[in-house]
Each structure stands twice: as C-alpha cells, then as structure tokens.
Design a protein around this motif. Structure first.
Motif, PDB file in Angstrom:
ATOM      1  N   ARG A 164      53.255  45.253  34.839  1.00  0.00           N
ATOM      2  CA  ARG A 164      51.868  45.619  35.104  1.00  0.00           C
ATOM      3  C   ARG A 164      50.943  44.424  34.961  1.00  0.00           C
ATOM      4  O   ARG A 164      49.978  44.274  35.700  1.00  0.00           O
ATOM      5  N   THR A 214      46.179  52.450  39.823  1.00  0.00           N
ATOM      6  CA  THR A 214      47.589  52.797  40.012  1.00  0.00           C
ATOM      7  C   THR A 214      48.241  53.137  38.675  1.00  0.00           C
ATOM      8  O   THR A 214      49.025  54.076  38.562  1.00  0.00           O
ATOM      9  N   TYR A 230      55.192  55.536  39.455  1.00  0.00           N
ATOM     10  CA  TYR A 230      54.534  54.259  39.184  1.00  0.00           C
ATOM     11  C   TYR A 230      55.454  53.087  39.539  1.00  0.00           C
ATOM     12  O   TYR A 230      55.039  52.111  40.175  1.00  0.00           O
TER      13      TYR A 230
END
Length: 465
Positions: A73, A84, A110
C-alpha cells in the motif's frame, strides 16, 4: 403496562452506545476522515501503520515492520490508493463488525485492485517509453534529413531535385527548417516578382485602405475596370477571412503576431492581380506560406502558386475548366475505387461538393496543419496531379465508412474530416492510388477532356452563352 418494542430498545441502546463512543473517542475512525467529516489528526500516519499491522496479523503475516517491497500500500504510485484502501478498514464502532467472510472477501478484492493498478501502471510506463523512443527516432531522422537537404540537395538543386533519392526524401516529408526554401525552389518564380514589386503593391494596398477608410473615391488607372464597391467588398472579405484562418492557433487574428503579414500579402495580391482580386480560401494558402517563409518571399510563392493552371481555374471560377478537372478526377476515381464510385453516383454525390474546399485551400483547412504541410511537400514536387491523388487517398482510407452512408452523411463527413487523421495511414493510402487510366496519365486525360470540352462549345452556341 404497554409493551416496549424490541426495536425501540435497540434504538435506545444504540443511541447510548453512540454517545459513549463519541465521548471516548470522537475521531476513532480513519475512514471517515477521507470524506472530510473530521479534520485529520496529527497521528494519522500512526493510525495508518496500525491498520496495516492489523491487516498483516489477520492475514497471518509477520508483525515486524514491513520492508519497502512488502509494504504494498505504501509503495503504490497511483492516485486512488486512499479510497481503494477503504475496503480494508473496519467499520465504525457504532456499526456491527464485519463478518470474517466479508473481511476475507474485501482483502481479496483489495489485492486484486492492487494487482490491476500495477498492471495499468506498467502498461502506461511501457507506452510512455515507446513514445519517447519513437520521438527520439523521429528527431534523429529529421536531423539527418536536414543535413542531407542543406549539404547535398539545396546546393545542387538543379541536378538533384528530380533524382530518385530526393523524391524518396520528399515523400517522407521535408524538415520544417528547410521546408520554406524547398517550396520556393519547387514553386519557382515564373512571374519574375521581386521584393521591390511586392513593396510597390503593398504601398498601393495601404493607400487604398486609407482612401476607403476616409471615404475617398479616387480610382487608380490600373483598376479603372473595377468599381470602388468591388474593391471595398474585397477588403471586407479579407478582414472576415483572416479572422477565421486557423482560429485555434490565434496568431493570424487581430492582435496576433502574423495578422499584419497575412493582411499585407492578401492586400498586395489584390493590387497585383485586380482581375482576380481576393477569393475566399486564399487566406489559408497565404497563412501556410507565412509560417514557412519571410513576408516578401511568401508573397512571391503565393502569387506564382495561384498562377498555376489548376489554381487559376478555381480562383477565377472558370466553371468550364473546373468541370473538366472534376471529370478527370472521376476517371481516376472509377479506375481506383469502382465500388465507392458507384455508391457516390447512386447517391448523386458529385465531386464539387467536397473537392472545391480541398482544392481552394490546398487541404490546409480540411486537414491537420502538419499533415497539410506534408501534402504541400509532395504537391510542390508532383504538381496539381497530387491534389487529386490525395483526394482519392482520403476516399480510399474511409471507403468502408462511406459506403454505409447516405448523401447527407457522406457530404458532412467529407467536408469535415476527422481531426486526428493519422499521416502515415493517409500517405499509405495515397501510395496505393494509381494515376493512370487506360495507359493515360493525369495530364493526358485532362488534355483530352479539355479538347472535348472546347469542341462541344464550338459545336453548341448555347454553351458559349
């Protein structure tokens, strides 16, 4: 005695729990901050790390601080990362917790989004790299061509301009830095116009403008056959046409850097050729020349270009000769594109509907400017024949589309061609067009049709009137 509804009890308890939760921690949920509900706290970064750690613990991964490669991330470079990642967040305290199945599903979603984002990023990077490589290749090719033109061709123009090597280079496009010089040499100066003659014509034009603006009515000797009303209408048409010449460039309009140059050339030409005067469409031709030549040289090229048989026929509106050009065009149209030719005939779409605008402006109004300049390059090499060959190339390029259209849609399409027309595709289409019909070339077909037209006029007095 009245029974209390379980739903009301649930609402009361829910409200109580919400108030307690708000007092304990008004800003406990990072997710809401993304939507501007509450201001960001100073330890927002810590919350982000905590959430990442919880996610790794649930996923069964080591709880040690992730390395740059592991921290997916953190390392993603695409903009929608914050929203998101919301799919991973726990629900606010006042809502029921996510079921384990839903949390697992969200984690999978995800991760899929991250993979897709990386793929898009990689694809975009590859596209940019390819574009850069192509740009470098084109720039290197142009640089080499400039050296060839400047060092080999231009110094030996008379002996080299018609050689196979030069013709091939010509087809690929003349480099912008030498384009004006090549055009001037290719167009020539059969009229023997000098810079001094341009200055004289320009001075007369300025005097005429002043005279008309002050309401003067004097008529110059050489313009005795032309009324003041005609001259004034011509000047008004010049002003109007200049305002709509390459409007997107904003350089020829009033106040633009090339406005006065364009106005001077067109005004000087009306003095040089009062019998022709100004005709709509001339401004586009003059503008293209101004972008590649100095003012006086642009005027010389402009005057000689308009003196060519095809241009003179159109700008003097010689209907008989224009019809002959259209007839010659149709001979090669039928030869090269018989299916489309039949479709046009069936729908009564005649060449004048689309060809007049293309020929009047030498495609500078109908095609993107850089592509129009490439058309001009080969037009200067091959003459008027290439104008009609280009028309057939355009028709061939869009043949599949045009054969499915009716009269109105075909006329609209051809008078407003796509703005993103690719140069290489058009030139590939033009290259397939054969300008030979029954062993006769363009000039031979045109001459034969002109002869037939003259004989018909002699044989029919009504045609002469």
């Amino acid at each position: 005695r009245m029974a209390i509804s379980p739903a009301l009890l649930f609402v009361d308890r829910n409200l109580l729990a919400r108030k307690q939760s708000a007092r304990l921690d008004k800003h406990s949920d990072l997710g809401w901050k993304l939507f501007g509900k509450t201001p960001l706290r100073e330890n927002a970064q810590k919350d982000s790390k905590r959430i990442q750690k919880e996610y790794e613990d649930k996923a069964g991964r080591p709880s040690k601080p992730p390395s740059p490669k592991q921290n997916v991330r953190k390392n993603l470079d695409f903009e929608p990362l914050s929203t998101t990642a919301l799919i991973l967040e726990d629900r606010p305290a006042n809502l029921p917790a996510k079921p384990a199945e839903e949390a697992q599903k969200h984690r999978q979603q995800y991760e899929e989004m991250v993979v897709q984002a990386k793929k898009r990023e990689l694809k975009e990077a590859q596209r940019r790299k390819k574009q850069l490589e192509e740009r470098c290749r084109v720039e290197e090719s142009i640089g080499n061509a400039v050296l060839t033109w400047n060092n080999e061709i231009l110094p030996n123009w008379e002996t080299m301009w018609c050689s196979r090597k030069v013709r091939d280079l010509w087809w690929q496009g003349i480099p912008p830095s030498v384009r004006g010089k090549v055009w001037s040499l290719a167009i020539g100066n059969e009229l023997n116009i000098t810079h001094e003659l341009f200055d004289i014509c320009l001075a007369r034009a300025k005097e005429r403008w002043r005279s008309l603006s002050t309401g003067g009515s004097e008529v110059e000797n050489e313009d005795a056959g032309f009324s003041a009303a005609d001259r004034e209408a011509s000047l008004e048409l010049i002003k109007l046409d200049i305002s709509r010449t390459f409007p997107n460039l904003c350089i020829f309009q009033q106040g633009g850097p090339y406005h006065d140059m364009l106005h001077s050339i067109l005004g000087a030409y009306t003095c040089y050729r009062p019998d022709v005067g100004y005709v709509q469409g001339m401004s586009f031709i003059a503008a293209v020349l101004i972008l590649n030549l100095d003012t006086a040289d642009a005027f010389i090229a402009f005057s000689n270009l308009l003196n060519k048989p095809c241009q003179m026929a159109f700008f003097r509106v010689d209907h008989g000769l224009m019809l002959t050009y259209f007839a010659a065009f149709e001979v090669f149209f039928e030869e090269n594109l018989p299916k489309l030719f039949a479709h046009f005939k069936k729908n009564n779409l005649t060449p004048d509907i689309y060809l007049i605008d293309w020929i009047f402006t030498l495609y500078s109004k109908s095609l993107p400017l850089d592509l129009a300049c490439r058309i001009w390059d080969v037009f200067c090499r091959d003459g008027e024949e290439f104008l009609f060959r280009t028309a057939l190339g355009i028709l061939k390029l869009f043949e599949d589309i045009l054969t499915k259209m009716d009269f109105i849609h075909m006329a609209q399409f051809l008078t407003r061609l796509p703005e993103d027309l690719p140069a290489e595709e058009l030139f590939a289409s033009i290259a397939t067009i054969q300008m030979q019909s029954r062993n006769k070339k363009w000039a031979q077909v045109l001459t034969a049709l002109q002869k037939d037209s003259r004989e018909m006029e002699k044989g029919s007095p009504s045609l002469r009137h």
